[in-house]
Write a protein that holds these residues in place. Structure first.
Motif, PDB file in Angstrom:
ATOM      1  N   UNK A 276       0.883  -1.123  -0.040  1.00  0.00           N
ATOM      2  CA  UNK A 276      -0.166   0.127  -0.042  1.00  0.00           C
ATOM      3  C   UNK A 276       0.822   1.303  -0.097  1.00  0.00           C
ATOM      4  N   UNK A 277       0.639   2.326  -0.662  1.00  0.00           N
ATOM      5  CA  UNK A 277       1.379   3.585  -0.791  1.00  0.00           C
ATOM      6  C   UNK A 277       0.255   4.699  -0.640  1.00  0.00           C
ATOM      7  N   UNK A 278       0.492   5.652   0.162  1.00  0.00           N
ATOM      8  CA  UNK A 278      -0.494   6.604   0.476  1.00  0.00           C
ATOM      9  C   UNK A 278       0.588   7.901   0.160  1.00  0.00           C
ATOM     10  N   UNK A 279      -0.405   8.920  -0.451  1.00  0.00           N
ATOM     11  CA  UNK A 279       0.300  10.147  -0.870  1.00  0.00           C
ATOM     12  C   UNK A 279      -0.785  11.310  -0.372  1.00  0.00           C
ATOM     13  N   UNK A 280      -0.247  12.451   0.315  1.00  0.00           N
ATOM     14  CA  UNK A 280      -1.085  13.573   0.566  1.00  0.00           C
ATOM     15  C   UNK A 280      -0.461  14.766   0.242  1.00  0.00           C
ATOM     16  N   UNK A 281      -0.460  15.364  -1.184  1.00  0.00           N
ATOM     17  CA  UNK A 281       0.043  16.324  -1.825  1.00  0.00           C
ATOM     18  C   UNK A 281      -0.314  17.586  -1.140  1.00  0.00           C
ATOM     19  N   UNK A 282      -1.537  17.758  -0.407  1.00  0.00           N
ATOM     20  CA  UNK A 282      -1.997  19.162   0.390  1.00  0.00           C
ATOM     21  C   UNK A 282      -2.902  18.403   1.500  1.00  0.00           C
ATOM     22  N   UNK A 283      -2.993  19.194   2.461  1.00  0.00           N
ATOM     23  CA  UNK A 283      -3.829  19.014   3.578  1.00  0.00           C
ATOM     24  C   UNK A 283      -5.216  18.589   3.092  1.00  0.00           C
ATOM     25  N   UNK A 284      -5.775  19.004   1.910  1.00  0.00           N
ATOM     26  CA  UNK A 284      -7.157  18.604   1.572  1.00  0.00           C
ATOM     27  C   UNK A 284      -7.321  17.266   1.041  1.00  0.00           C
ATOM     28  N   UNK A 285      -6.159  16.855   0.191  1.00  0.00           N
ATOM     29  CA  UNK A 285      -6.229  15.665  -0.555  1.00  0.00           C
ATOM     30  C   UNK A 285      -5.326  14.473  -0.096  1.00  0.00           C
ATOM     31  N   UNK A 286      -6.018  13.528   0.209  1.00  0.00           N
ATOM     32  CA  UNK A 286      -5.295  12.011   0.407  1.00  0.00           C
ATOM     33  C   UNK A 286      -5.595  11.099  -0.770  1.00  0.00           C
ATOM     34  N   UNK A 287      -4.576  10.473  -1.072  1.00  0.00           N
ATOM     35  CA  UNK A 287      -4.617   9.418  -2.152  1.00  0.00           C
ATOM     36  C   UNK A 287      -3.951   8.013  -1.614  1.00  0.00           C
ATOM     37  N   UNK A 288      -4.444   7.083  -2.089  1.00  0.00           N
ATOM     38  CA  UNK A 288      -3.742   5.684  -1.668  1.00  0.00           C
ATOM     39  C   UNK A 288      -4.232   4.690  -2.352  1.00  0.00           C
TER      40      UNK A 288
ATOM     41  N   UNK B 127     -11.200  17.071   0.966  1.00  0.00           N
ATOM     42  CA  UNK B 127     -11.830  17.886   1.983  1.00  0.00           C
ATOM     43  C   UNK B 127     -12.006  19.170   1.364  1.00  0.00           C
ATOM     44  N   UNK B 128     -13.229  19.460   1.279  1.00  0.00           N
ATOM     45  CA  UNK B 128     -13.621  21.010   0.760  1.00  0.00           C
ATOM     46  C   UNK B 128     -13.527  22.056   1.777  1.00  0.00           C
ATOM     47  N   UNK B 129     -13.802  21.483   3.143  1.00  0.00           N
ATOM     48  CA  UNK B 129     -13.383  22.476   4.169  1.00  0.00           C
ATOM     49  C   UNK B 129     -13.154  21.557   5.450  1.00  0.00           C
ATOM     50  N   UNK B 130     -13.053  22.098   6.614  1.00  0.00           N
ATOM     51  CA  UNK B 130     -13.187  21.479   7.808  1.00  0.00           C
ATOM     52  C   UNK B 130     -14.003  20.491   8.073  1.00  0.00           C
ATOM     53  N   UNK B 131     -15.454  20.632   7.406  1.00  0.00           N
ATOM     54  CA  UNK B 131     -16.496  19.808   7.964  1.00  0.00           C
ATOM     55  C   UNK B 131     -16.961  18.906   6.582  1.00  0.00           C
ATOM     56  N   UNK B 132     -16.507  19.189   5.489  1.00  0.00           N
ATOM     57  CA  UNK B 132     -17.247  18.533   4.076  1.00  0.00           C
ATOM     58  C   UNK B 132     -16.048  17.659   3.519  1.00  0.00           C
ATOM     59  N   UNK B 133     -16.465  16.546   3.039  1.00  0.00           N
ATOM     60  CA  UNK B 133     -15.351  15.552   2.423  1.00  0.00           C
ATOM     61  C   UNK B 133     -16.062  14.819   1.442  1.00  0.00           C
ATOM     62  N   UNK B 134     -15.335  14.543   0.243  1.00  0.00           N
ATOM     63  CA  UNK B 134     -15.624  13.841  -0.943  1.00  0.00           C
ATOM     64  C   UNK B 134     -14.927  12.669  -0.849  1.00  0.00           C
ATOM     65  N   UNK B 135     -15.357  11.469  -1.099  1.00  0.00           N
ATOM     66  CA  UNK B 135     -14.521  10.120  -1.208  1.00  0.00           C
ATOM     67  C   UNK B 135     -14.912   9.491  -2.567  1.00  0.00           C
ATOM     68  N   UNK B 136     -13.791   9.268  -3.156  1.00  0.00           N
ATOM     69  CA  UNK B 136     -13.848   8.256  -4.317  1.00  0.00           C
ATOM     70  C   UNK B 136     -13.004   7.174  -4.139  1.00  0.00           C
TER      71      UNK B 136
END
Length: 651
Positions: A567-579, A611-620
Motif C-alpha cells: 500500500x502506498x499513500x500520498x497527501x500532496x496537500x492538507x485537503x487531498x489524500x490518495x492511496x 476535504x472541501x473544508x473542515x466539515x465536508x469531504x468527498x470520497x471516491x
C-alpha cells in the motif's frame, strides 16, 4: 469425496518451499526496515503513542507489550479503504482468509490462520455474534459505518473466551460516543453515496457527552445494490440475472462514569434481504435479522480493584423463500451473563494483575428445514469459570490463563495459555506464547433436521494446541515491523462427508475425522517517508496440512497458502489524500484430494479523499481497479470493478 490415488509424501515441520518463502520475506522486510531506519536515524528512537487494547486478555493492556499477535484496524483505516463491506475490509489483514459466495450481501466468512470460519470467534463489543446453528457470523449485517475499531487477536484464546477461539478472535467495536475529537460536547455526520454496480447508501450518526456526563452514540445506515450475477453458469443452481441486496441497520451506545464505577449499554441491529441462486423450487431469497447487545456495570472497590457484571444477548434469524414458497427458517438466540473481578498490586517495581470470572449463556433455536422436520434438541446451556494472572517487571511481561467450560451436550473442556514478551531494547520486543483451544459442535453439526444431511449427536468437541514466537520493532515514530512464526495442531476436526464413502450423491453427515497442522509466517512493515508519503507491506505464508488417515500431506481446502499486500499513500496537500493497495492471493485447493484449485489473483484498489473544508469531504474509491475475474469460493464470482462516490458533512 474422491481422495484420489496420488501419493503425498510427508513434510517436515516447515516444508522446503515454506522455508524459502519465509527466508526471502524476512530478508526483504529487514532490508526495507533498515533503509527506513537509516532515513530517520537523526531523530533517534522515538516511542510510539501507547495503544490500549481489550480483546486478548478481556481487560485493558498495552498493544506494544502484548504477548500474542494483535492487529488493530481504526476508524482512519476504514475511511481510507475502498471496501464497502466487512469481508472486503478484513481480507487484506495478515492471517485472515476471506471467502464469499459473491458480492455485497452474499454468504461470506472469515477465518484466522488457516482454521475454519467456525474456529474463529467473532465478537461485537465483546459479545458472541455467531449463529448457534452454523457457528459462523452474518458479516453482511455489520456495516462499516457503525465501527469504531476492530481488534484481531491471533492464536488460541479459549482460556479467555471459551469455545471457538481456536484460530483467534475478531472483536468488532462499534462507536461508543463521548467527547468529540475537537473536545466539543456534541457532533455528528451525514454521508450519502452511490456505487457501481448500481446501488447507493446513506448513513448518519451523532455522539457526545451531556452535561450530566452521559456519553452517547447513535447511528443508522441504509444500503441497497442491484448487484451482479454471483454464480458462474457452470455452478449448480445457477439462475441468470443479478443478485441484489438491501440492508438497514442501527447502532447505539450509552455509558456514564459514576462515583462508584461505570454503567454502560450498547447494541447493533440489522435487517436485510438478499437474493441468491438455487435450483427451483428451492429458496432463492432470504430475510435476515441480527442483533447483538449488552448491558453492564463496573464497580470500583478501590483504585486497584474492580468488578464487572454484564448481561448480553445475540439474535440471528433467517427466513428463506422463493416467492410464496417457504424454505429453511431458522431463529437462534443467545442470552449470557458474565461476572469478573480484577485486582492489581505492586511489589517493588513488579506489577501483578489477577482476574477471575464466571460466564454462562443459553443458546436456543427455533425453526425447521425445508422438509418441516424440527431439531431433536432446541437449547443448550454452557457455563465456565476462568482465571488469569499477569506479571510485569521492567522489560518483562508474562500473561497466563486457565478456564474450564461445561457444555450441557458433551461435558467439560479445560484450556490454558501462557505468553511472555520482553523488551530487548527501546522499541524492540520479542514474544512467545502457547495455548489450547476447543470448538463445540453446532446445532447443525449435532441435530440438523434433513434426511439427506443429518446431524450427528455423538460428535466430540474439536481441540487445538498452538505455539507462536514473534518480534515487534519500532525503531522510530515513523517505522514499525512485526514478525510472527506459528504452528497450530487441531484434532477431532469436524468434517461433513458421505455416510457411504462409495456413494458421493447419497446422504452426508459430520464426523470427528480430521487432524490438521497449520504452520505459518506473517510479516507487516509500515513506514512514513515524509509528511506526504507513507507505505505498508504485508506477507502471509502458510502451510495448512491435513494429517488425517488417507489425506495426510494434502492441503486444507480454501485455506490461503500465500498472500501479500502493498500500500502506498500520498497527501500532496492538507485537503487531498490518495492511496492505492495491491493484493496478491495464491491458488487455493477446493477439494480434499487436492486435484482442483482456484487460480491465484491480483487486485488493486484506489481511494481519494478530498476535504472541501473542515466539515465536508468527498470520497471516491475503486475496488478491483483492473476488473480481475477470480473466485474465493468455487462457482461464485468475486466482485469485479466496484466504484464508490460519497459525500460526508460533519456538524
Amino acid at each position: 469425496m474422491n481422495l484420489g490415488a496420488k501419493h503425498f509424501r510427508r513434510r517436515s515441520f516447515l516444508g522446503a518451499d515454506l522455508k524459502k518463502t519465509i527466508l526471502l520475506a524476512g530478508v526483504a522486510a529487514l532490508a526495507l526496515t533498515g533503509h527506513a531506519g537509516a532515513q530517520e536515524a537523526d531523530s533517534g528512537a522515538t516511542k510510539l503513542d501507547r495503544i490500549l487494547i481489550t480483546t486478548p486478555l478481556r481487560r485493558e493492556s498495552s498493544l506494544e507489550r502484548s504477548t500474542s499477535s494483535v492487529t488493530v484496524i481504526g476508524a482512519e483505516d476504514i475511511a481510507r479503504s475502498a471496501a464497502l463491506d466487512l469481508p472486503s475490509l478484513l481480507k487484506t489483514v495478515p492471517g485472515i482468509t476471506a471467502t464469499a459466495n459473491g458480492g455485497l450481501g452474499a454468504d461470506s466468512s472469515v477465518s484466522l490462520r488457516g482454521t475454519t470460519p467456525a474456529q474463529t470467534l467473532v465478537l461485537v463489543n465483546g459479545v458472541r455474534a455467531g449463529s448457534a446453528t452454523t457457528g459462523t457470523v452474518n458479516l453482511s449485517s455489520i456495516p462499516l459505518a457503525s465501527i469504531e475499531r476492530i481488534e484481531i487477536a491471533k492464536g488460541a484464546h479459549s482460556a479467555q473466551y471459551g469455545a471457538d477461539a481456536i484460530g483467534g478472535i475478531i472483536n468488532i467495536i462499534t462507536k461508543q460516543g463521548g467527547l468529540c475529537a475537537d473536545g466539543s460536547s456534541a457532533c455528528g455526520s451525514v454521508t450519502a453515496g452511490v456505487t457501481h454496480p448500481w446501488g447507493g447508501y446513506a448513513s448518519a450518526g451523532v455522539q457526545g457527552q451531556s452535561q450530566s456526563g452521559l456519553n452517547y452514540a447513535l447511528g443508522g445506515q441504509v444500503l441497497g445494490t442491484r448487484g451482479y450475477d454471483f454464480t458462474l453458469p457452470s455452478a449448480w443452481g445457477h439462475e441468470p440475472g443479478p443478485n441484489g441486496f438491501v440492508r438497514g441497520s442501527a447502532n447505539f451506545a450509552l455509558s456514564k462514569d459514576l462515583d462508584w464505577g461505570r454503567v454502560y449499554a450498547d447494541g447493533l441491529y440489522a435487517r436485510g434481504r438478499v437474493s441468491y441462486d438455487s435450483a427451483p423450487p428451492s429458496a432463492n431469497e432470504a430475510d435476515t435479522d441480527n442483533f447483538s447487545g449488552r448491558l453492564g456495570a463496573r464497580i470500583d472497590h478501590s483504585e486497584d480493584w474492580s468488578s464487572t457484571l454484564e448481561f448480553s444477548t445475540a439474535l440471528d434469524n433467517a427466513a428463506n423463500f422463493r416467492g410464496d414458497v417457504k424454505g429453511d427458517d431458522f431463529d437462534t438466540t443467545r442470552y449470557g451473563v458474565l461476572a469478573t473481578t480484577q485486582k492489581s498490586f505492586e511489589a517493588g517495581t513488579a506489577r501483578h494483575v489477577l482476574l477471575g470470572g464466571v460466564e454462562a449463556y443459553r443458546e436456543s433455536i427455533a425453526g425447521s428445514s425445508i422438509f418441516d422436520v424440527p431439531y431433536d434438541r432446541t437449547s443448550r446451556d454452557q457455563t465456565a469459570v476462568f482465571g488469569q494472572y499477569s506479571f510485569e517487571y521492567e522489560a518483562l511481561t508474562v500473561d497466563s490463563g486457565l478456564r474450564y467450560d461445561h457444555d450441557g451436550q458433551f461435558g467439560g473442556a479445560t484450556t490454558y495459555n501462557l505468553g511472555t514478551s520482553y523488551e530487548l531494547t527501546d522499541g524492540l520486543v520479542a514474544r512467545a506464547s502457547l495455548g489450547t483451544g476447543f470448538r463445540a459442535p453446532t446445532f447443525n453439526d449435532l441435530y440438523y433436521p434433513d434426511p439427506f444431511t443429518p446431524g450427528n449427536p455423538d460428535l466430540k468437541p474439536e481441540k487445538s494446541r498452538s505455539y507462536e514466537i514473534g518480534l515487534t520493532w519500532q525503531p522510530t515514530a515513523a517505522t514499525s515491523l512485526d514478525l510472527a512464526l506459528y504452528r497450530n495442531d487441531i484434532s477431532d476436526q469436524i468434517t461433513w462427508a458421505p455416510m457411504d464413502p462409495n456413494d458421493f450423491f447419497g446422504p452426508w453427515h459430520p464426523d470427528n475425522v480430521q487432524k490438521v497442522r497449520i504452520t505459518g509466517f506473517e510479516a507487516a512493515l509500515s513506514h512514513r517517508f515524509s509528511e506526504e508519503w507513507s507505505a505498508k507491506a504485508t506477507v502471509d505464508v502458510r502451510e495448512p496440512l491435513n494429517r488425517s488417515e488417507g489425506l495426510h500431506g494434502r492441503y486444507v481446502i480454501y485455506a490461503d497458502r500465500f498472500k501479500a499486500t502493498a500500500e502506498l499513500a500520498y497527501s500532496p496537500t492538507e485537503q487531498l489524500q490518495l492511496s492505492g493497495r495491491v493484493l496478491y492471493g495464491a491458488a487455493r485447493y477446493t477439494d480434499e484430494a487436492n486435484t482442483t484449485k482456484l487460480p491465484g489473483y491480483v487486485t488493486a484498489d484506489f481511494t481519494a479523499l478530498y476535504a472541501l473544508d473542515s466539515r465536508s469531504q468527498f470520497k471516491f474509491s475503486v475496488e478491483n481497479v483492473f476488473n480481475e475475474q477470480y473466485e474465493t469460493k468455487a462457482g461464485y464470482r468475486a466482485p469485479g470493478r466496484t466504484l464508490d462516490l460519497s459525500f460526508t458533512r460533519a456538524f
